[in-house]
Write a protein that holds these residues in place. Structure first.
Motif, PDB file in Angstrom:
ATOM      1  N   LEU A  18       0.847  -1.184   0.000  1.00 16.17           N
ATOM      2  CA  LEU A  18       0.000   0.000   0.000  1.00 16.17           C
ATOM      3  C   LEU A  18       0.889   1.243   0.000  1.00 16.17           C
ATOM      4  O   LEU A  18       1.777   1.377   0.853  1.00 16.17           O
ATOM      5  CB  LEU A  18      -0.912   0.019   1.219  1.00 16.17           C
ATOM      6  N   ILE A  19       0.639   2.158  -0.939  1.00 15.35           N
ATOM      7  CA  ILE A  19       1.432   3.373  -1.065  1.00 15.35           C
ATOM      8  C   ILE A  19       0.487   4.566  -1.090  1.00 15.35           C
ATOM      9  O   ILE A  19      -0.307   4.714  -2.023  1.00 15.35           O
ATOM     10  CB  ILE A  19       2.294   3.360  -2.343  1.00 15.35           C
ATOM     11  N   THR A  20       0.551   5.408  -0.079  1.00 15.45           N
ATOM     12  CA  THR A  20      -0.271   6.614  -0.088  1.00 15.45           C
ATOM     13  C   THR A  20       0.446   7.686  -0.909  1.00 15.45           C
ATOM     14  O   THR A  20       1.673   7.750  -0.948  1.00 15.45           O
ATOM     15  CB  THR A  20      -0.523   7.140   1.334  1.00 15.45           C
ATOM     16  N   GLY A  21      -0.350   8.528  -1.571  1.00 16.88           N
ATOM     17  CA  GLY A  21       0.249   9.534  -2.430  1.00 16.88           C
ATOM     18  C   GLY A  21       1.008   8.921  -3.586  1.00 16.88           C
ATOM     19  O   GLY A  21       2.011   9.473  -4.049  1.00 16.88           O
ATOM     20  N   GLY A  22       0.512   7.785  -4.089  1.00 16.98           N
ATOM     21  CA  GLY A  22       1.225   7.057  -5.140  1.00 16.98           C
ATOM     22  C   GLY A  22       0.865   7.473  -6.548  1.00 16.98           C
ATOM     23  O   GLY A  22       1.269   6.823  -7.503  1.00 16.98           O
ATOM     24  N   GLY A  23       0.127   8.585  -6.693  1.00 11.14           N
ATOM     25  CA  GLY A  23      -0.315   8.991  -8.015  1.00 11.14           C
ATOM     26  C   GLY A  23       0.688   9.800  -8.800  1.00 11.14           C
ATOM     27  O   GLY A  23       0.543   9.951 -10.012  1.00 11.14           O
ATOM     28  N   ALA A  24       1.709  10.334  -8.137  1.00  9.48           N
ATOM     29  CA  ALA A  24       2.673  11.179  -8.832  1.00  9.48           C
ATOM     30  C   ALA A  24       3.956  11.255  -8.020  1.00  9.48           C
ATOM     31  O   ALA A  24       4.009  10.831  -6.865  1.00  9.48           O
ATOM     32  CB  ALA A  24       2.099  12.585  -9.054  1.00  9.48           C
ATOM     33  N   GLY A  25       5.003  11.813  -8.635  1.00 11.23           N
ATOM     34  CA  GLY A  25       6.247  12.100  -7.939  1.00 11.23           C
ATOM     35  C   GLY A  25       6.909  10.884  -7.323  1.00 11.23           C
ATOM     36  O   GLY A  25       6.995   9.811  -7.921  1.00 11.23           O
ATOM     37  N   ILE A  26       7.383  11.061  -6.089  1.00  8.78           N
ATOM     38  CA  ILE A  26       8.098   9.991  -5.397  1.00  8.78           C
ATOM     39  C   ILE A  26       7.205   8.769  -5.209  1.00  8.78           C
ATOM     40  O   ILE A  26       7.643   7.631  -5.377  1.00  8.78           O
ATOM     41  CB  ILE A  26       8.613  10.506  -4.042  1.00  8.78           C
ATOM     42  N   GLY A  27       5.933   8.998  -4.864  1.00  7.29           N
ATOM     43  CA  GLY A  27       5.025   7.875  -4.648  1.00  7.29           C
ATOM     44  C   GLY A  27       4.825   7.044  -5.893  1.00  7.29           C
ATOM     45  O   GLY A  27       4.797   5.806  -5.833  1.00  7.29           O
ATOM     46  N   ALA A  28       4.690   7.694  -7.051  1.00 10.32           N
ATOM     47  CA  ALA A  28       4.522   6.961  -8.300  1.00 10.32           C
ATOM     48  C   ALA A  28       5.784   6.182  -8.652  1.00 10.32           C
ATOM     49  O   ALA A  28       5.712   5.038  -9.118  1.00 10.32           O
ATOM     50  CB  ALA A  28       4.168   7.930  -9.433  1.00 10.32           C
TER      51      ALA A  28
END
Length: 251
Positions: A18-28
């Motif tokens: 599970l990755i929060t904020g995974g839609g862009a940047g470091i999370g992606a």
């Protein structure tokens, strides 16, 4: 909100992360690296433009405890998840005299409360499995940075929670570690620091390796912390900063 905007959940035996904020940047970047390393990423973010094959994406406002709970219930509907990357965050830059309570509360909710809430939701599954990996995305700003009262406070708080979780959860084979990125070239970074601008050049010159980092630099550190072979590393903060914290961070 609506159901997950996702590709069809995988039916393989690949472990989920599970990755929060995974839609862009470091999370992606972390999500893509996790997929390459054999995990099925479940990402939660407010805006998700593209969903690669093999990913599950859940749209949610993680600054809301209620919407976070709803998203976590959706994520766990497919079974327990034993790897967690608490990546979502917000900066809200302002000087100490001007930082508003609304900005401070937003930073606490998104940067700190969300990580705590996600850990608690996934913890029973980790305990049952006798295994877990938690990675909290802190920041070099936790050591102090101007215009970052709310941000630095919450990122330092993540380090404190990381250390407590390491002490309390190790008995179940669960590790908790933090990563402290320095300047990382994301879309938001380039907007604030245009390539070629004098301010950007000053930042680059302040980094011992003479470049800013990339999301992949951070994703590589995430991958190490998530690995099953990293079970003897817990309670630590790894600064991915090109050496900027040398002479600043405690040994």
């Amino acid at each position: 909100m609506s159901n997950p905007i996702a590709s069809t959940p995988s039916t393989s035996a690949r472990p989920r992360v599970l990755i929060t904020g995974g839609g862009a940047g470091i999370g992606a970047a972390a999500a893509l690296r996790c997929h390459a390393d054999g995990y099925d990423p479940v990402i939660i973010d407010r805006q998700i433009d593209q969903v690669p094959a093999g990913f599950v994406a859940i749209q949610a406002d993680l600054s809301s405890a209620e919407d976070t709970a709803r998203a976590l219930n959706e994520a766990l509907a497919g079974g327990s998840i034993t790897r967690l990357v608490n990546n979502v965050g917000i900066v809200v830059p302002n000087d100490a005299a001007s930082q508003t309570l609304a900005e401070f509360d937003l930073a606490v909710s998104l940067n700190l409360r969300c990580a705590f809430q996600c850990m608690q939701a996934l913890l029973p599954g980790m305990q049952a499995a006798g295994f877990g990996r938690i990675v909290n995305m802190s920041s070099r700003a936790a050591l102090g940075k101007d215009l970052r009262t709310a941000y630095a406070a919450t990122k330092a708080g993540l380090i404190g929670m990381t250390r407590v979780w390491a002490l309390e959860l190790g008995q179940w084979g669960i590790t908790a570690n933090a990563i402290g990125p320095g300047p990382i070239r994301t879309e938001l970074f380039d907007k604030a620091n245009p390539p070629g601008a004098e301010r950007t050049q000053k930042i680059i010159q302040s980094v011992p390796v003479k470049r800013v980092g990339t999301p992949d630099d951070v994703a590589h550190a995430v991958a190490y912390m998530l690995d099953a072979r990293s079970g003897f590393v817990t309670g630590q903060t790894l600064y991915v900063c090109g050496g900027m914290t040398v002479g600043v961070a405690p040994v």
